[in-house]
Motif scaffolding. Structure first.
Motif, mmCIF file in Angstrom:
data_model
loop_
_atom_site.group_PDB
_atom_site.id
_atom_site.type_symbol
_atom_site.label_atom_id
_atom_site.label_comp_id
_atom_site.label_asym_id
_atom_site.label_seq_id
_atom_site.Cartn_x
_atom_site.Cartn_y
_atom_site.Cartn_z
ATOM 1 N N ILE A 105 0.849 -1.190 0.000
ATOM 2 C CA ILE A 105 0.000 0.000 0.000
ATOM 3 C C ILE A 105 0.886 1.242 0.000
ATOM 4 C CG2 ILE A 105 -0.182 0.151 2.527
ATOM 5 C CD1 ILE A 105 -3.217 0.827 2.040
ATOM 6 N N ILE A 106 0.380 2.336 -0.608
ATOM 7 C CA ILE A 106 1.111 3.600 -0.663
ATOM 8 C C ILE A 106 0.170 4.732 -0.286
ATOM 9 C CG2 ILE A 106 2.499 5.154 -2.098
ATOM 10 C CD1 ILE A 106 2.833 2.776 -4.037
ATOM 11 N N ILE A 133 -3.715 12.304 4.987
ATOM 12 C CA ILE A 133 -2.910 11.200 4.467
ATOM 13 C C ILE A 133 -3.826 10.432 3.522
ATOM 14 C CG2 ILE A 133 -1.650 9.089 5.017
ATOM 15 C CD1 ILE A 133 -0.892 10.301 7.677
ATOM 16 N N GLU A 134 -3.537 10.524 2.230
ATOM 17 C CA GLU A 134 -4.416 9.960 1.222
ATOM 18 C C GLU A 134 -3.851 8.656 0.676
ATOM 19 O OE1 GLU A 134 -7.311 11.192 0.530
ATOM 20 O OE2 GLU A 134 -7.108 13.048 1.683
ATOM 21 N N THR A 135 -4.729 7.691 0.431
ATOM 22 C CA THR A 135 -4.322 6.439 -0.189
ATOM 23 C C THR A 135 -4.060 6.671 -1.671
ATOM 24 O OG1 THR A 135 -5.690 5.181 1.363
ATOM 25 C CG2 THR A 135 -4.931 4.040 -0.613
ATOM 26 N N SER A 166 -7.367 -2.232 -3.767
ATOM 27 C CA SER A 166 -8.693 -1.786 -4.217
ATOM 28 C C SER A 166 -8.662 -0.420 -4.884
ATOM 29 C CB SER A 166 -9.661 -1.730 -3.027
ATOM 30 O OG SER A 166 -9.189 -0.826 -2.042
ATOM 31 N N LYS A 167 -7.485 0.218 -4.942
ATOM 32 C CA LYS A 167 -7.391 1.540 -5.549
ATOM 33 C C LYS A 167 -6.127 1.641 -6.377
ATOM 34 C CE LYS A 167 -7.246 6.509 -4.643
ATOM 35 N NZ LYS A 167 -7.337 7.593 -3.638
ATOM 36 N N SER A 203 2.495 2.751 -10.708
ATOM 37 C CA SER A 203 2.520 1.301 -10.847
ATOM 38 C C SER A 203 3.421 0.714 -9.783
ATOM 39 C CB SER A 203 3.005 0.889 -12.242
ATOM 40 O OG SER A 203 4.342 1.309 -12.453
ATOM 41 N N VAL A 204 3.130 -0.517 -9.387
ATOM 42 C CA VAL A 204 3.881 -1.192 -8.319
ATOM 43 C C VAL A 204 4.231 -2.602 -8.782
ATOM 44 C CG1 VAL A 204 3.758 -2.116 -5.975
ATOM 45 C CG2 VAL A 204 2.821 0.143 -6.469
#
Length: 329
Positions: free
Chosen positions: A146-147, A155-157, A162-163, A169-170
């Motif tokens: 997660i980032i 603090i935003e995802t 799910s997002k 990209s990861v």
């Protein structure tokens, strides 16, 4: 009296008290989703047990409360989040977190020695692709990655199972316990603090073990080449007329620019080894004076200005140093 007051306040909560247990790593950070509602009009408390040491006390805010390394904030689902930065062994133990008259939880924080590099600095030119890696323990090889991105009061995802976010990209290398993040076509708005880690899901709550990445966006405004002679002197002027009063810096690539750069004192000379710097805020010029050039001074430099905390504008300077005999040929 203060301790008794806090104890009395916590005793007023109605409903079941929930206990959660989380594990972090020394030097890293931890983000807990309490699974409980924020309640904007209700005061928030956070205390360290067993001494009931107050961390956050009787504070109301629509979405964000920060005290040192401890932050309570409301996420996009209206739930209360607990964020603790730069964990140390003294942080281990039990905590009470409360929304007055609404709910209370007890959090047990366990700490382990750091497995990974928990903070890094990344610099990338505007329009290019930013790449940074995040390490994680072998214990979390199967946990989702997660980032987040940290703002002034949020603090935003950015990325999760799910997002997905455009341009992000990861890729996860489970053999090396590293996942790599790529951000294409970066803009100045992409600069900032990124929190990357693993997401650990429980039945009634979830939490993330976090590493911190400071991403700086560089706008390259020009390239110049200068030549000097070994043992001689040289004055270099870096002009930034559009940013006259902004802090300016001079650093040598790559290592001297990979760490945090300390701008010079403005409107007076500052000595830095064999180099002197003068930041002229009236003209918007940084003057760099080499008192005695050496062969080791040759290389690529960055002469820049801090436009904002995570955005910089710079000129690339290629310095060639010749010895006197070579110069006379």
């Amino acid at each position: 009296m203060k301790i008794l007051l806090i104890f009395f306040t916590f005793s007023l909560i109605s409903g079941a008290v929930r206990c959660v247990s989380v594990t972090g790593y020394s030097g890293g950070s931890l983000l807990l989703d309490s699974g409980k509602r924020w309640f904007s009009n209700s005061a928030k408390y956070m205390a360290k047990l067993p001494e009931w040491r107050t961390i956050i006390n009787d504070t109301k805010h629509d979405k964000w409360i920060n005290e040192g390394r401890f932050t309570l904030f409301k996420n996009n689902d209206g739930k209360l989040m607990i964020f603790i930065r730069e964990l140390n062994q003294q942080d281990a133990g039990r905590y009470a977190i409360e929304v007055l008259h609404k709910w209370r939880i007890y959090m047990t924080l366990n700490l382990e020695d750091s497995c990974c590099k928990v903070s890094k600095r990344v610099m990338v030119n505007i329009g290019e692709t930013a790449t940074f890696s995040c390490e994680y323990s072998q214990n979390h090889i199967n946990d989702p990655k997660i980032i987040f991105k940290e703002g002034e009061d949020s603090i935003e995802t950015i990325y999760s199972t799910s997002k997905k976010t455009e341009r992000f990209s990861v890729s996860d290398d489970r053999q090396k316990n590293i996942f790599t993040v790529r951000i294409t076509d970066v803009t100045p708005d992409d600069g900032g603090v990124y929190l990357c880690g693993v997401w650990i899901n429980r039945h009634s709550y979830s939490y993330s073990i976090i590493n911190t990445v400071h991403l700086y966006i560089i706008t390259k405004v020009g390239v110049s080449r200068v030549t000097g002679h070994s043992g001689g002197r040289m004055m270099i002027k870096c002009e930034h007329p559009q940013h006259k009063t902004k802090p300016k810096y001079f650093c040598k690539e790559p290592d001297g620019c990979s760490e945090s750069k300390n701008p010079g004192v403005q409107d007076e000379w500052m000595e830095n080894g064999d180099v002197s710097l003068y930041d002229d805020t009236r003209a918007g010029v940084l003057m760099v004076f080499f008192r005695e050039l050496k062969a080791a001074d040759a290389g690529t430099y960055r002469c820049g200005v801090n436009v904002s905390h995570y955005a910089e504008s710079s000129t690339e300077l290629q310095l060639d140093v010749r010895d006197v005999l070579q110069a006379n040929c």
